[in-house]
Motif scaffolding. Structure first.
Motif, mmCIF file in Angstrom:
data_model
loop_
_atom_site.group_PDB
_atom_site.id
_atom_site.type_symbol
_atom_site.label_atom_id
_atom_site.label_comp_id
_atom_site.label_asym_id
_atom_site.label_seq_id
_atom_site.Cartn_x
_atom_site.Cartn_y
_atom_site.Cartn_z
ATOM 1 N N GLU A 184 1.866 7.283 -6.374
ATOM 2 C CA GLU A 184 0.953 8.284 -6.876
ATOM 3 C C GLU A 184 1.254 9.652 -6.731
ATOM 4 O O GLU A 184 0.979 10.814 -7.517
ATOM 5 C CB GLU A 184 -0.361 7.782 -6.109
ATOM 6 N N HIS B 76 2.318 2.058 -3.479
ATOM 7 C CA HIS B 76 1.431 2.262 -4.262
ATOM 8 C C HIS B 76 1.097 4.025 -4.058
ATOM 9 O O HIS B 76 1.075 4.542 -5.136
ATOM 10 C CB HIS B 76 0.137 1.476 -4.232
ATOM 11 N N TRP B 77 0.842 4.387 -2.957
ATOM 12 C CA TRP B 77 0.516 5.919 -2.829
ATOM 13 C C TRP B 77 1.701 6.608 -2.816
ATOM 14 O O TRP B 77 1.508 7.917 -3.369
ATOM 15 C CB TRP B 77 -0.042 5.785 -1.571
ATOM 16 N N VAL C 225 -2.277 12.381 -0.565
ATOM 17 C CA VAL C 225 -1.953 12.137 -1.893
ATOM 18 C C VAL C 225 -3.301 12.047 -2.764
ATOM 19 O O VAL C 225 -3.059 12.593 -3.798
ATOM 20 C CB VAL C 225 -1.370 10.832 -2.030
ATOM 21 N N ILE C 226 -4.318 11.771 -2.173
ATOM 22 C CA ILE C 226 -5.674 11.954 -2.917
ATOM 23 C C ILE C 226 -5.904 13.361 -2.957
ATOM 24 O O ILE C 226 -6.343 13.736 -4.361
ATOM 25 C CB ILE C 226 -6.601 11.375 -2.161
ATOM 26 N N GLU D 103 0.906 -1.042 -0.024
ATOM 27 C CA GLU D 103 -0.066 0.069 -0.069
ATOM 28 C C GLU D 103 0.899 1.333 0.137
ATOM 29 O O GLU D 103 0.520 2.226 -0.747
ATOM 30 C CB GLU D 103 -0.972 0.058 1.221
ATOM 31 N N LYS E 182 -2.015 8.965 2.766
ATOM 32 C CA LYS E 182 -2.625 8.528 1.646
ATOM 33 C C LYS E 182 -3.707 9.602 1.323
ATOM 34 O O LYS E 182 -3.994 9.871 0.211
ATOM 35 C CB LYS E 182 -3.637 7.180 1.700
#
Length: 348
Positions: free
Chosen positions: A179, A175-176, A302-303, A172, A299
């Motif tokens: 991003e 992944h972030w 990043v979103i 996880e 997370k």
């Protein structure tokens, strides 16, 4: 004037849905009250009534957009609904998945519509009053039930990869971080500091593999206004991983509705964790949960960075993207900084 006429969507979509459902159900279907539901980072969402033989059925269409803020697997999202609707988790009933798109031009799925409920904005004050305790107990109990389920026995295992207990955290985080590398518009020193801390102090191996909703929080469920949760929504980031990931996201300060005494604007922190533990039959190890809390704030950052990039570049015109890209980015920077400072102060 129909609901369709009040939207900016092309008139053709109503006809496309009618053609598709008529072929699926082998009977003529008329579509009424088609309207776009605002928001959604990875799918376009529409509500409508399907009328067949004098019977009316409320449905939801989730269709891939031309461009998406968050790249997610529509099949996994659909299978998540298929996994938990039969288990009694309050979710819409999934009806059909079409990964080719057919007459609707882009991949989509449809599910039943749950009426009579409302979802709170994460940025309102006391949206659940006076039913915070009732809703909070349901909210964290449902999350525990999701965590307790064995992914290997559920439809979602057909598409979602199952990581190792020891390395699901790095899957996880990798992944972030990718991003962030892709979408950041300027240096983000607080986010990068969080990544360094997370890598240097990994959590204990997961107690078990669970289905992780991925966005389990205030605002992503419908309630009836009188203390009952009607539906858990927005499973587009579902995956298999450490169940503490969902718990850490649900109690993130961003979702507190400006009440630091209640996580999610619902329950005191320790009470919420106790409800989750009783429902899941798992333990929320304090150190492991602290790791996942820090991860989730990263997370979230990043979103919001991705939202800002999408809004700036013109791919996303929804003003919510601009707002979250501005306010939520700043807020999660603050939350991360506070957490990192507390960790430094507690270090031996």
């Amino acid at each position: 004037m129909t609901a369709l006429a009040m939207t900016s969507e092309p008139m053709g979509l109503e006809g496309q849905i009618a053609v598709y459902l008529s072929g699926l159900w082998k009977k003529p279907v008329a579509i009424e009250n088609l309207s776009r539901i605002p928001g959604g980072a990875s799918r376009q969402t529409y509500r409508f009534d399907a009328v067949m033989g004098g019977q009316r059925r409320g449905l939801i269409l989730r269709r891939d957009p031309v461009d998406s803020l968050i790249d997610t697997d529509r099949r996994i999202e659909y299978l998540a609904y298929q996994s938990f609707h039969p288990l009694g988790v309050p979710t819409p009933e999934p009806l059909v998945l079409d990964e080719d798109g057919g007459v609707l031009e882009r991949p989509f799925f449809m599910m039943s519509r749950i009426d009579g409920g409302k979802a709170a904005s994460p940025f309102t004050v006391a949206p659940y009053a006076p039913h915070e305790a009732e809703i909070g107990n349901q909210f964290f109990s449902i999350l525990g039930k999701i965590a307790a389920a064995d992914p290997a026995t559920l439809p979602i295992s057909q598409a979602a990869r199952t990581p190792m207990l020891e390395t699901c955290w790095s899957t996880e985080l990798d992944h972030w971080e990718r991003e962030l590398d892709k979408d950041e518009l300027h240096p983000n020193p607080i986010g990068r500091a969080a990544v360094r801390r997370l890598r240097r102090h990994p959590p204990k191996p997961a107690q078990k593999m669970s289905v992780v909703h991925g966005d389990y929080r205030s605002g992503n469920f419908m309630h009836d206004g009188e203390g009952r949760i009607l539906a858990i929504l927005d499973w587009e980031m579902a995956h298999i991983g450490d169940p503490l990931e969902d718990l850490g996201w649900a109690i993130d300060p961003l979702w507190s509705h400006f009440d630091p005494t209640r996580v999610g604007g619902l329950l005191p922190r320790e009470e919420a964790i106790a409800v989750w533990e009783a429902s899941s039959d798992l333990k929320a190890d304090p150190d492991a949960l602290a790791w996942w809390e820090l991860f989730n704030s990263f997370k979230g950052l990043v979103i919001w960075i991705s939202a800002a990039k999408s809004f700036r570049d013109g791919g996303g015109v929804d003003p919510v993207l601009g707002f979250t890209g501005l306010y939520c980015t700043r807020r999660h920077d603050q939350i991360l900084a506070q957490k990192l400072e507390a960790l430094l102060e507690s270090a031996p």
